[in-house]
Design a protein around this motif. Structure first.
Motif, PDB file in Angstrom:
ATOM      1  N   ARG A   1       0.853  -1.170   0.228  1.00  0.00           N
ATOM      2  CA  ARG A   1       0.058   0.134  -0.164  1.00  0.00           C
ATOM      3  C   ARG A   1       0.881   1.278  -0.134  1.00  0.00           C
ATOM      4  O   ARG A   1       1.692   1.280   0.710  1.00  0.00           O
ATOM      5  CB  ARG A   1      -0.834   0.059   1.330  1.00  0.00           C
ATOM      6  CG  ARG A   1      -1.833  -1.152   1.130  1.00  0.00           C
ATOM      7  CD  ARG A   1      -2.639  -1.111   2.537  1.00  0.00           C
ATOM      8  NE  ARG A   1      -1.938  -0.574   3.694  1.00  0.00           N
ATOM      9  CZ  ARG A   1      -2.296  -0.021   4.635  1.00  0.00           C
ATOM     10  NH1 ARG A   1      -3.679   0.498   4.907  1.00  0.00           N
ATOM     11  NH2 ARG A   1      -1.478   0.145   5.765  1.00  0.00           N
TER      12      ARG A   1
ATOM     13  N   ILE B   1       0.515   5.234   0.812  1.00  0.00           N
ATOM     14  CA  ILE B   1      -0.568   6.230   1.298  1.00  0.00           C
ATOM     15  C   ILE B   1       0.440   7.610   1.358  1.00  0.00           C
ATOM     16  O   ILE B   1       1.344   7.787   1.707  1.00  0.00           O
ATOM     17  CB  ILE B   1      -0.637   5.961   2.913  1.00  0.00           C
ATOM     18  CG1 ILE B   1      -1.402   4.578   3.023  1.00  0.00           C
ATOM     19  CG2 ILE B   1      -1.577   7.057   3.292  1.00  0.00           C
ATOM     20  CD1 ILE B   1      -1.429   3.961   4.240  1.00  0.00           C
TER      21      ILE B   1
ATOM     22  N   TYR C   1      -9.666   7.891  -1.922  1.00  0.00           N
ATOM     23  CA  TYR C   1      -9.156   9.306  -1.526  1.00  0.00           C
ATOM     24  C   TYR C   1     -10.193   9.867  -0.448  1.00  0.00           C
ATOM     25  O   TYR C   1     -11.233  10.049  -0.958  1.00  0.00           O
ATOM     26  CB  TYR C   1      -8.960  10.331  -2.740  1.00  0.00           C
ATOM     27  CG  TYR C   1      -8.393  11.348  -2.567  1.00  0.00           C
ATOM     28  CD1 TYR C   1      -7.256  11.734  -2.247  1.00  0.00           C
ATOM     29  CD2 TYR C   1      -9.187  12.654  -2.664  1.00  0.00           C
ATOM     30  CE1 TYR C   1      -6.699  13.102  -1.820  1.00  0.00           C
ATOM     31  CE2 TYR C   1      -8.747  14.084  -2.479  1.00  0.00           C
ATOM     32  CZ  TYR C   1      -7.295  13.985  -2.096  1.00  0.00           C
ATOM     33  OH  TYR C   1      -6.960  15.189  -1.681  1.00  0.00           O
TER      34      TYR C   1
ATOM     35  N   GLU D   1      -4.777   6.463  -0.660  1.00  0.00           N
ATOM     36  CA  GLU D   1      -4.325   5.091  -0.435  1.00  0.00           C
ATOM     37  C   GLU D   1      -4.291   4.419  -1.675  1.00  0.00           C
ATOM     38  O   GLU D   1      -5.656   4.127  -2.221  1.00  0.00           O
ATOM     39  CB  GLU D   1      -5.014   4.593   0.753  1.00  0.00           C
ATOM     40  CG  GLU D   1      -4.570   3.156   0.882  1.00  0.00           C
ATOM     41  CD  GLU D   1      -5.174   2.761   2.330  1.00  0.00           C
ATOM     42  OE1 GLU D   1      -4.844   1.614   2.559  1.00  0.00           O
ATOM     43  OE2 GLU D   1      -5.753   3.335   3.266  1.00  0.00           O
TER      44      GLU D   1
ATOM     45  N   ALA E   1      -3.793   0.457  -3.379  1.00  0.00           N
ATOM     46  CA  ALA E   1      -3.113  -0.910  -2.761  1.00  0.00           C
ATOM     47  C   ALA E   1      -3.265  -1.723  -4.089  1.00  0.00           C
ATOM     48  O   ALA E   1      -3.927  -1.577  -4.792  1.00  0.00           O
ATOM     49  CB  ALA E   1      -4.207  -1.466  -1.734  1.00  0.00           C
TER      50      ALA E   1
END
Length: 128
Positions: free
Chosen positions: A55, A57, A107, A113, A115
């Protein structure tokens, strides 16, 4: 404003604080003039990995969801975004290979984020 206390034992500390404040003010002025500083200077980016996923971020304050573009080649992710005050354009090298087509992004409140599912770094090829 310059201090005139030459015998002050804290003069070096005050000088360093003044230098840091001047640098900070200069950075803010460059941003206001349209400097495209992106993630490297002002945005926090984290990469989290598990056994099955990776992920990314990123903090993108003031950006609308429709102004975000994300591209992945399997080994890195490029995030481009634009707000009324600045543009972000950052390439993040991933700690492992991912399936670029598995990407899913959310968002919310300025936090992006993304993934990805991990994939094998190599594939067995049968010789025929």
């Amino acid at each position: 404003m310059r201090r005139d206390d030459r015998d002050d034992p804290f003069d070096d500390i005050f000088r360093e604080i003044e230098r840091m404040m001047e640098d900070m003010m200069a950075d803010g002025q460059r941003l206001d003039r349209g400097d495209q500083s992106g993630f490297a200077s002002s945005t926090h980016v984290d990469v989290h990995e598990t056994e099955d996923a990776i992920r990314v971020i990123a903090d993108l304050p003031g950006v609308e969801k429709d102004d975000i573009s994300i591209q992945c080649d399997g080994t890195s992710v490029t995030v481009s975004a634009q707000s009324g005050h600045r543009e972000y354009d950052e390439r993040v090298d991933l700690p492992g290979r991912v399936d670029a087509h598995s990407g899913a992004a959310t968002y919310n409140n300025g936090i992006l984020e993304v993934a990805f599912d991990r994939t094998e770094s190599s594939t067995n090829i049968d010789v025929q």
